[in-house]
Design a protein around this motif. Sequence first.
Motif, PDB file in Angstrom:
ATOM      1  N   SER A  38       7.370  -0.419   5.574  1.00 29.30           N
ATOM      2  CA  SER A  38       7.311  -1.847   5.903  1.00 29.30           C
ATOM      3  C   SER A  38       7.151  -2.111   7.398  1.00 29.30           C
ATOM      4  O   SER A  38       7.173  -3.274   7.810  1.00 29.30           O
ATOM      5  CB  SER A  38       8.549  -2.562   5.350  1.00 29.30           C
ATOM      6  OG  SER A  38       8.444  -2.628   3.942  1.00 29.30           O
ATOM      7  N   SER A  97      10.137  -6.747   3.561  1.00 29.38           N
ATOM      8  CA  SER A  97      10.868  -5.820   2.700  1.00 29.38           C
ATOM      9  C   SER A  97      10.375  -6.000   1.277  1.00 29.38           C
ATOM     10  O   SER A  97      10.497  -7.088   0.715  1.00 29.38           O
ATOM     11  CB  SER A  97      12.374  -6.086   2.786  1.00 29.38           C
ATOM     12  OG  SER A  97      13.051  -5.194   1.925  1.00 29.38           O
ATOM     13  N   LYS A  98       9.790  -4.935   0.736  1.00 25.36           N
ATOM     14  CA  LYS A  98       9.246  -5.057  -0.623  1.00 25.36           C
ATOM     15  C   LYS A  98      10.369  -5.278  -1.619  1.00 25.36           C
ATOM     16  O   LYS A  98      10.324  -6.188  -2.434  1.00 25.36           O
ATOM     17  CB  LYS A  98       8.454  -3.802  -0.978  1.00 25.36           C
ATOM     18  CG  LYS A  98       7.820  -3.918  -2.326  1.00 25.36           C
ATOM     19  CD  LYS A  98       6.776  -2.878  -2.584  1.00 25.36           C
ATOM     20  CE  LYS A  98       6.023  -3.287  -3.841  1.00 25.36           C
ATOM     21  NZ  LYS A  98       6.040  -2.248  -4.867  1.00 25.36           N
ATOM     22  N   GLY A 122       5.507   1.127  -0.540  1.00 29.69           N
ATOM     23  CA  GLY A 122       5.682   0.833   0.885  1.00 29.69           C
ATOM     24  C   GLY A 122       4.751   1.618   1.794  1.00 29.69           C
ATOM     25  O   GLY A 122       4.066   1.047   2.645  1.00 29.69           O
TER      26      GLY A 122
END
Length: 435
Positions: A86, A141-142, A204
């Motif tokens: 990220s 942030s996934k 990510g």
Amino acid sequence: MNNKQITLNIDKVFDFVPEKQIFSCAATAQEANLSLENGSGKGNDFLGWLHLPSSISRSVVDDIQQTAYMLRSTCEIVVVIGIGGSYLGAKAVIDALSGAFNSLTGKRPLVVYAGHNIGEDYLHELSTFLVGKSFGIINISKSGTTTEPALAFRILKKQLEEAVGKNEAVGRIVAVTDAARGALRTLADREGYKTFVIPDNVGGRFSVLTPVGLLPIAVAGINIQALIDGAVFMEKATGKDIAFENNPAAIYAVTRNLLYQQGKKTEILANFNPKLHYVSEWWKQLFGESEGKEHKGIFPASVDFTTDLHSMGQWIQEGERTIFETVISVLNANHCVEVPTDAEDLDGLNYLAGKRVDYVNKMAELGTQTAHVDGGVPNIKIELPELNEYYMGALLYFFERACGISGYILGVNPFDQPGVEAYKKNMFALLKKPE
Ligand code: PA5
């Protein structure tokens, strides 16, 4: 469209792995590449990155550019919060394509990073630096639940709200996260932040060409369309219909796997341009997290030359012969600096007078390659015509495709990262995190 393209040169591997052996693996590599394309391999629910360059929509690119423009015009500083996949892709591109001293020249906006560590002093110093400055935040942030970025965001969000008021803060915060799940999605929707979506099927470390990478890169004033164009070129150049001998990602994947089978357990990614330091950091995550599992996988290491020739050079030249080197070489420097003549010549450098510094660097590169190959270190060379957006996009995609093929040849799932959870489990137990 650029006439010259990135090239891969494996000539300096043939003394260690015969050319014939490499080309005899064509079918294995083609099969691995085909598994990526038709989604028949392990981790096939995370293949969204494969055609990302050619499928990214105009409206998403426009939205990213408009949001970047908004942040650029309202903020002196933009804090990019994220960890691992990220933030590494954005930092790799921004460092490679921005002036080395931009941060000292007052060029707006300055992009700084948070949430990639839990250093209390780092956070204190960052938040002290931000006092009295107009700043914005891109929170990436996934999962939306990662501790490091969540901690940094909580602290910096409070600081921003106290500095400019809640309403103004909302306009300066952008969240990049899952479309529907996770704490960051819930928070962003509740607070009314501008948001971008990380596609479900993109992990990510493969997300640099989604808003995860593209938004911070655009904020830094870098041409994201040219970056995407370079990646589109490489997507085509490494596709399933490209013959093995013309597919640089497949050749790289096979070569490194054959070296690994010969006991070359560590791959050192080297550059001769300090601006590429974070490309190596990004590459280490890409390959380390993708291949290091089931007690196998090449250990990805990196060095910046010539700097590290004066520290790691000894080990590379004469240490245990379990390494191979992959060099990212940039053919042409973007600026010209010549060695001046000096009347006294006390430093003995007049023999270089009138020569470019880049020429000296290139001779160091050539000398190093010969020395290391002679010393038993196979050498793979990836050459970029120059450092620009287009070639960076092509390079990033080249490594992503090569990583997918390489992981399948190795026999692992290159798209999961179960091992990352072990430290978190222990840390949460120690911190007494509620269920
Ligand atoms: O590659 C990965 O998936 C990881 O390195 C993640 O990028 C990293 O852990 C950050 O996760 P998240 O974006 O969910 O906060």
